[in-house]
Design an enzyme around this catalytic site. Structure first.
Site, PDB file in Angstrom:
ATOM      1  N   THR A  99       0.821  -1.218   0.000  1.00  0.00           N
ATOM      2  CA  THR A  99       0.000   0.000   0.000  1.00  0.00           C
ATOM      3  C   THR A  99       0.848   1.259   0.000  1.00  0.00           C
ATOM      4  O   THR A  99       0.640   2.163  -0.819  1.00  0.00           O
ATOM      5  CB  THR A  99      -0.937   0.009   1.214  1.00  0.00           C
ATOM      6  OG1 THR A  99      -1.826  -1.104   1.130  1.00  0.00           O
ATOM      7  CG2 THR A  99      -1.749   1.293   1.273  1.00  0.00           C
ATOM      8  N   THR A 136       4.687  11.075   7.880  1.00  0.00           N
ATOM      9  CA  THR A 136       4.797  10.987   9.330  1.00  0.00           C
ATOM     10  C   THR A 136       6.174  11.417   9.810  1.00  0.00           C
ATOM     11  O   THR A 136       7.158  11.329   9.060  1.00  0.00           O
ATOM     12  CB  THR A 136       4.538   9.530   9.791  1.00  0.00           C
ATOM     13  OG1 THR A 136       4.829   9.396  11.188  1.00  0.00           O
ATOM     14  CG2 THR A 136       5.423   8.552   9.032  1.00  0.00           C
ATOM     15  N   ASP A 137       6.258  11.842  11.066  1.00  0.00           N
ATOM     16  CA  ASP A 137       7.573  12.171  11.640  1.00  0.00           C
ATOM     17  C   ASP A 137       8.382  10.913  11.935  1.00  0.00           C
ATOM     18  O   ASP A 137       9.589  10.989  12.189  1.00  0.00           O
ATOM     19  CB  ASP A 137       7.429  13.018  12.902  1.00  0.00           C
ATOM     20  CG  ASP A 137       6.643  12.349  14.032  1.00  0.00           C
ATOM     21  OD1 ASP A 137       6.128  11.226  13.833  1.00  0.00           O
ATOM     22  OD2 ASP A 137       6.539  12.953  15.115  1.00  0.00           O
ATOM     23  N   GLU A 138       7.752   9.744  11.873  1.00  0.00           N
ATOM     24  CA  GLU A 138       8.464   8.510  12.197  1.00  0.00           C
ATOM     25  C   GLU A 138       9.537   8.164  11.158  1.00  0.00           C
ATOM     26  O   GLU A 138      10.413   7.338  11.426  1.00  0.00           O
ATOM     27  CB  GLU A 138       7.477   7.355  12.377  1.00  0.00           C
ATOM     28  CG  GLU A 138       6.544   7.573  13.555  1.00  0.00           C
ATOM     29  CD  GLU A 138       5.669   6.384  13.860  1.00  0.00           C
ATOM     30  OE1 GLU A 138       6.189   5.253  13.861  1.00  0.00           O
ATOM     31  OE2 GLU A 138       4.468   6.583  14.102  1.00  0.00           O
ATOM     32  N   TYR A 162       6.745  -0.006   9.088  1.00  0.00           N
ATOM     33  CA  TYR A 162       5.828   1.087   8.755  1.00  0.00           C
ATOM     34  C   TYR A 162       6.582   2.345   8.362  1.00  0.00           C
ATOM     35  O   TYR A 162       6.366   2.908   7.280  1.00  0.00           O
ATOM     36  CB  TYR A 162       4.895   1.391   9.931  1.00  0.00           C
ATOM     37  CG  TYR A 162       4.271   2.761   9.852  1.00  0.00           C
ATOM     38  CD1 TYR A 162       3.445   3.100   8.776  1.00  0.00           C
ATOM     39  CD2 TYR A 162       4.509   3.735  10.817  1.00  0.00           C
ATOM     40  CE1 TYR A 162       2.881   4.372   8.673  1.00  0.00           C
ATOM     41  CE2 TYR A 162       3.960   4.997  10.722  1.00  0.00           C
ATOM     42  CZ  TYR A 162       3.140   5.311   9.652  1.00  0.00           C
ATOM     43  OH  TYR A 162       2.595   6.564   9.555  1.00  0.00           O
ATOM     44  N   LYS A 166       6.890   4.359   4.701  1.00  0.00           N
ATOM     45  CA  LYS A 166       6.515   5.761   4.508  1.00  0.00           C
ATOM     46  C   LYS A 166       7.714   6.570   4.010  1.00  0.00           C
ATOM     47  O   LYS A 166       7.566   7.461   3.162  1.00  0.00           O
ATOM     48  CB  LYS A 166       5.963   6.357   5.796  1.00  0.00           C
ATOM     49  CG  LYS A 166       4.585   5.852   6.177  1.00  0.00           C
ATOM     50  CD  LYS A 166       3.526   6.203   5.134  1.00  0.00           C
ATOM     51  CE  LYS A 166       3.198   7.672   5.102  1.00  0.00           C
ATOM     52  NZ  LYS A 166       2.099   7.976   4.138  1.00  0.00           N
TER      53      LYS A 166
END
Length: 352
Positions: A99, A136-138, A162, A166
């Protein structure tokens, strides 16, 4: 304008759709595959609007996405469709690769083909077209010191499947601008919370477990720090970036609310004790469990750029936003009870 929102039935996506329909005059096309966390009940407030349309389409389906672009002729794409739960990415990373990476690639290609066509038949519309990728900040990994902040120049160092997926999607988006000239914008946000949040995430899980008298599982010692951003503040920021941001730029979006996970859970317990008094303190339900593999210690956003250049600031403090969130879950039991009757019953994920 016509604004195409991918993942518009998800937590953040539905907040964006509601904001656009309720607070602007733009038309919205919501493209969502309705996987486990997609919920059209989060959009009941807007589904009757003549300016709202829903397309049940997976972004991985190139032919269907090309048809959506031709049918709705968007001026702006806001790409939020993603697998987003770290714990699920530990259990099953393949869905995140498919995805977040392949899906983003497929969407970029559909957008590029559509944009190239616009340049021939509607050059003015092509000149204003924008592809806004929400991340995301991740992707930055974690911060070592207590004072450091993520900026738009912070190097990427993702820790989980994850965040790695991203990070990859962010790189694809920027490459499509560099190579093909596609007009893109990227935003990286801190942890969101608020109404309509799927109950596998920390805050809704703690609320619903507490109401059921179940244990409140806190990973490790609970000292992991996150910057919390109320989802409706985030929706406002995303729309501002999509419509007013400078093409090619990245904007970090944060809530200025750094809290340890334990602080968050204890604050929730105290709020519930006030709103739904219990003879046994909710704090007594807190249970420390084995930490998540690869758990980042601290995230914190420097949101100075979006504040300085676009004039956005969060309206909610953590205290006001959390109170609104708890009250929403108390007032909307039917929504979360139906979610709990579905694919997730509060079990732990990502423990290896």
């Amino acid at each position: 304008m016509n604004i195409l929102v991918t993942g518009g039935a998800g937590f953040i996506g539905s907040a964006v759709v509601r904001y656009l329909i309720e607070q602007t005059d733009h038309r919205v096309v919501n493209v969502d595959a309705l996987t486990y966390a997609g919920n059209l009940e989060s959009l009941t407030e807007v589904e009757g609007s003549e300016r709202y349309a829903f397309e049940h389409v997976d972004i991985n389906n190139a032919a269907q996405m090309q048809a959506v672009f031709e049918r709705h002729q968007p001026d702006v794409v806001m790409h939020l469709a993603a697998e987003s739960h770290v714990d699920r990415s530990i259990d099953g990373p393949a869905a995140f690769i498919q995805t977040n990476i392949v899906g983003t690639y497929t969407l970029l290609e559909a957008a590029r083909q559509y944009w190239n066509g616009l340049k021939e038949r509607a050059p003015e519309k092509a000149a204003g077209f924008r592809f806004h990728h929400i991340s995301t900040d991740e992707v930055y990994g974690d911060l070592e010191g207590p004072e450091d902040l993520f900026t738009e120049e912070t190097p990427y160092a993702p820790s989980s499947p994850y965040s790695a997926s991203k990070a990859s999607s962010d790189h694809l988006v920027r490459a499509w601008q560099r190579t093909y000239g596609l007009p893109v914008l990227v935003t990286n946000c801190s942890n969101n919370y608020g109404p309509y949040h799927f109950p596998e995430k920390l805050i809704p899980l703690m609320i619903l477990n507490a109401l059921a008298g179940k244990a409140l599982p806190v990973y490790g010692d609970g000292q992991q720090v996150r910057d919390w951003l109320y989802v409706e503040d985030h929706a406002r920021a995303l729309v501002k970036v999509a419509l007013e941001g400078e093409v090619g730029e990245t904007y970090n979006i944060g809530g200025h609310n750094e809290k340890t996970n334990l602080e968050v859970v204890e604050t929730l317990c105290d709020l519930l004790q006030e709103l739904v008094p219990s003879e046994r303190s909710y704090r007594k339900l807190i249970t420390f469990v084995a930490d998540r593999p690869g758990h980042d210690l601290r995230y914190a956003i420097d949101a100075d750029k979006i504040e300085r250049e676009l004039g956005w600031r969060p309206e909610e403090t953590f205290e006001t936003g959390l109170r609104k969130t708890v009250q929403w879950y108390l007032d909307n039991r039917q929504w979360w009870q139906r979610v709990q009757d579905g694919s997730y019953q509060g079990e732990r994920l990502g423990s290896l």
